[in-house]
Design an enzyme around this catalytic site. Structure first.
Site, PDB file in Angstrom:
ATOM      1  N   HIS A  69       0.731  -1.184  -0.004  1.00 28.86           N
ATOM      2  CA  HIS A  69       0.020   0.031  -0.055  1.00 28.86           C
ATOM      3  C   HIS A  69       0.986   1.234  -0.016  1.00 28.86           C
ATOM      4  O   HIS A  69       2.042   1.260   0.139  1.00 28.86           O
ATOM      5  CB  HIS A  69      -0.799   0.011   1.118  1.00 28.86           C
ATOM      6  CG  HIS A  69      -0.335   0.040   2.510  1.00 28.86           C
ATOM      7  ND1 HIS A  69       0.261  -1.061   3.111  1.00 28.86           N
ATOM      8  CD2 HIS A  69      -0.427   0.959   3.341  1.00 28.86           C
ATOM      9  CE1 HIS A  69       0.915  -0.676   4.168  1.00 28.86           C
ATOM     10  NE2 HIS A  69       0.311   0.551   4.580  1.00 28.86           N
ATOM     11  N   HIS A 120       1.402   3.684   1.975  1.00 24.45           N
ATOM     12  CA  HIS A 120       1.734   4.791   2.965  1.00 24.45           C
ATOM     13  C   HIS A 120       3.401   4.660   3.049  1.00 24.45           C
ATOM     14  O   HIS A 120       4.202   3.690   2.677  1.00 24.45           O
ATOM     15  CB  HIS A 120       1.373   4.119   4.410  1.00 24.45           C
ATOM     16  CG  HIS A 120       0.117   4.255   4.655  1.00 24.45           C
ATOM     17  ND1 HIS A 120      -0.729   3.719   5.649  1.00 24.45           N
ATOM     18  CD2 HIS A 120      -0.718   5.450   4.342  1.00 24.45           C
ATOM     19  CE1 HIS A 120      -2.037   4.131   5.748  1.00 24.45           C
ATOM     20  NE2 HIS A 120      -2.043   5.329   4.983  1.00 24.45           N
ATOM     21  N   ASP A 162       5.777   4.661   5.060  1.00 21.74           N
ATOM     22  CA  ASP A 162       6.791   3.844   5.869  1.00 21.74           C
ATOM     23  C   ASP A 162       6.673   2.565   5.243  1.00 21.74           C
ATOM     24  O   ASP A 162       7.282   1.327   5.709  1.00 21.74           O
ATOM     25  CB  ASP A 162       6.221   3.427   7.432  1.00 21.74           C
ATOM     26  CG  ASP A 162       4.717   3.037   7.540  1.00 21.74           C
ATOM     27  OD1 ASP A 162       4.110   3.367   6.678  1.00 21.74           O
ATOM     28  OD2 ASP A 162       4.495   2.613   8.456  1.00 21.74           O
ATOM     29  N   HIS A 163       6.035   2.345   4.035  1.00 19.21           N
ATOM     30  CA  HIS A 163       6.149   1.048   3.136  1.00 19.21           C
ATOM     31  C   HIS A 163       6.871   1.515   1.864  1.00 19.21           C
ATOM     32  O   HIS A 163       7.049   0.517   1.063  1.00 19.21           O
ATOM     33  CB  HIS A 163       4.720   0.390   3.112  1.00 19.21           C
ATOM     34  CG  HIS A 163       4.192  -0.132   4.407  1.00 19.21           C
ATOM     35  ND1 HIS A 163       4.192  -1.558   4.667  1.00 19.21           N
ATOM     36  CD2 HIS A 163       3.884   0.523   5.390  1.00 19.21           C
ATOM     37  CE1 HIS A 163       3.813  -1.527   6.087  1.00 19.21           C
ATOM     38  NE2 HIS A 163       3.558  -0.609   6.218  1.00 19.21           N
ATOM     39  N   HIS A 182      -7.386  -0.534   5.395  1.00 17.31           N
ATOM     40  CA  HIS A 182      -6.376   0.279   6.013  1.00 17.31           C
ATOM     41  C   HIS A 182      -5.972   1.353   5.115  1.00 17.31           C
ATOM     42  O   HIS A 182      -5.991   2.500   5.400  1.00 17.31           O
ATOM     43  CB  HIS A 182      -5.102  -0.489   6.312  1.00 17.31           C
ATOM     44  CG  HIS A 182      -4.106   0.131   6.959  1.00 17.31           C
ATOM     45  ND1 HIS A 182      -3.999   0.655   7.968  1.00 17.31           N
ATOM     46  CD2 HIS A 182      -2.874   0.480   6.226  1.00 17.31           C
ATOM     47  CE1 HIS A 182      -2.739   1.191   8.263  1.00 17.31           C
ATOM     48  NE2 HIS A 182      -2.249   1.129   7.131  1.00 17.31           N
ATOM     49  N   ASP A 198      -0.549  -4.110   6.339  1.00 20.17           N
ATOM     50  CA  ASP A 198      -1.083  -3.354   7.480  1.00 20.17           C
ATOM     51  C   ASP A 198      -2.583  -3.697   7.336  1.00 20.17           C
ATOM     52  O   ASP A 198      -3.336  -3.241   8.066  1.00 20.17           O
ATOM     53  CB  ASP A 198      -0.915  -2.022   7.387  1.00 20.17           C
ATOM     54  CG  ASP A 198       0.367  -1.622   7.712  1.00 20.17           C
ATOM     55  OD1 ASP A 198       1.440  -2.350   7.965  1.00 20.17           O
ATOM     56  OD2 ASP A 198       0.709  -0.159   8.031  1.00 20.17           O
ATOM     57  N   HIS A 250       4.457  -4.874  10.714  1.00 19.12           N
ATOM     58  CA  HIS A 250       4.839  -4.416  12.007  1.00 19.12           C
ATOM     59  C   HIS A 250       5.164  -5.317  13.061  1.00 19.12           C
ATOM     60  O   HIS A 250       4.252  -6.316  13.049  1.00 19.12           O
ATOM     61  CB  HIS A 250       3.791  -2.974  12.311  1.00 19.12           C
ATOM     62  CG  HIS A 250       4.009  -1.869  11.494  1.00 19.12           C
ATOM     63  ND1 HIS A 250       4.782  -0.810  11.443  1.00 19.12           N
ATOM     64  CD2 HIS A 250       3.162  -1.581  10.204  1.00 19.12           C
ATOM     65  CE1 HIS A 250       4.286   0.172  10.588  1.00 19.12           C
ATOM     66  NE2 HIS A 250       3.446  -0.410   9.923  1.00 19.12           N
TER      67      HIS A 250
END
Length: 266
Positions: free
Chosen positions: A67, A69, A71-72, A125, A144, A182
């Site tokens: 996805h 975001h 942090d990915h 998400h 996530d 995570h």
């Protein structure tokens, strides 16, 4: 609490490296020793991923992104530029994932090193979130959407959408190994105990999780069967959970929605 820089799991077909990145993210490296191909699931941090690849003399061929975001995705540009890796991710988020070279849906025929990959659309998400399932290898990469003992926050979808997504993952074979995005298991375990304290399997698992984290060890991979036995977000049918929430007779997705609401406040 320290975490080892990586964990390597030997398999009949792949070498798998579970790579902690940032504060609590994971990247997973898949290496096929026959073809020499290497893939990364998500790209939280280029420097950490490059160091792990260099230490093994592996070259990155593919990035599979769950996805949009940051942090990915933050490492995509540097990794793609350095290795020339292809970047595969959700077609629905193509405009939000820089460097994407292939957008995928559930209808996409996808493979890595000759191993089929089934794309599952798992929105909630984010609206375009996808999960990558390697059926022949018993692996699923859930990003996530589904966590060990938990599930992702619902940022762009709604509870019924997210319930449908986690249910889709839960329908996979029970011995499928789950790699999520995570290291949230300890916090998720404490919440789970608050809503289903009487679950003996959960009690035993929480003890294992606490011991693993005290030792600085990762708590994933987990399995579909283990999550169905202990993860409250896959257990809205539990009479104990329903009684505690006062939701006897409610549809499963409403129980799920209440659990997610409570977890947001925990």
């Amino acid at each position: 609490m320290s975490v080892e820089p990586y964990q390597t799991l030997g398999m009949a077909t792949f070498e798998i490296v579970l790579l902690p990145c940032l504060a609590d993210n994971y990247c997973v490296l898949l290496h096929d020793p026959v073809s020499g191909e290497t893939a990364a699931i998500d790209a939280p941090q280029a420097a950490t991923i490059k160091a792990a690849l260099d230490a093994r003399n592996w070259r990155l061929n593919h990035l599979f992104i769950t996805h949009h975001h940051t942090d990915h995705t933050a490492g995509i540009a540097e990794l793609k530029g350095h290795y020339g890796a292809s970047v595969t991710g959700p077609e629905a988020e193509a405009e939000r994932i820089p460097g994407l070279t292939r957008g995928v849906t559930e209808a996409t025929q996808l493979e890595f090193a000759g191993h089929p990959i089934r794309v599952l659309e798992t929105p909630g998400h984010t609206l375009g979130h996808v999960t990558f399932h390697l059926p022949d290898d018993g692996l699923v990469f859930t990003g996530d959407t589904l966590f060990s003992l938990g599930c992702g926050r619902i940022f762009e979808g709604d509870p019924q959408m997210m319930w449908n997504s986690v249910s889709k993952i839960a329908a996979l074979p029970g011995d499928t190994r789950i790699y999520c995005g995570h290291e949230y298991t300890l916090g998720n375990a404490r919440f789970a105990m608050n809503v289903e304290l009487e679950n003996a399997a959960l009690k035993a698992r929480v003890a294992d999780v606490e011991a693993a984290r005290t030792a600085g060890e990762a708590t994933i991979p987990t399995t579909i069967d283990l999550e169905k036995a202990t993860n409250p977000f896959l257990r809205p049918g539990s009479r104990m959970i329903r009684a505690r929430l006062g939701l006897d007779g409610a549809p499963d997705w409403e129980v799920f929605a209440r659990l997610r609401q409570l977890k947001n406040k925990a």
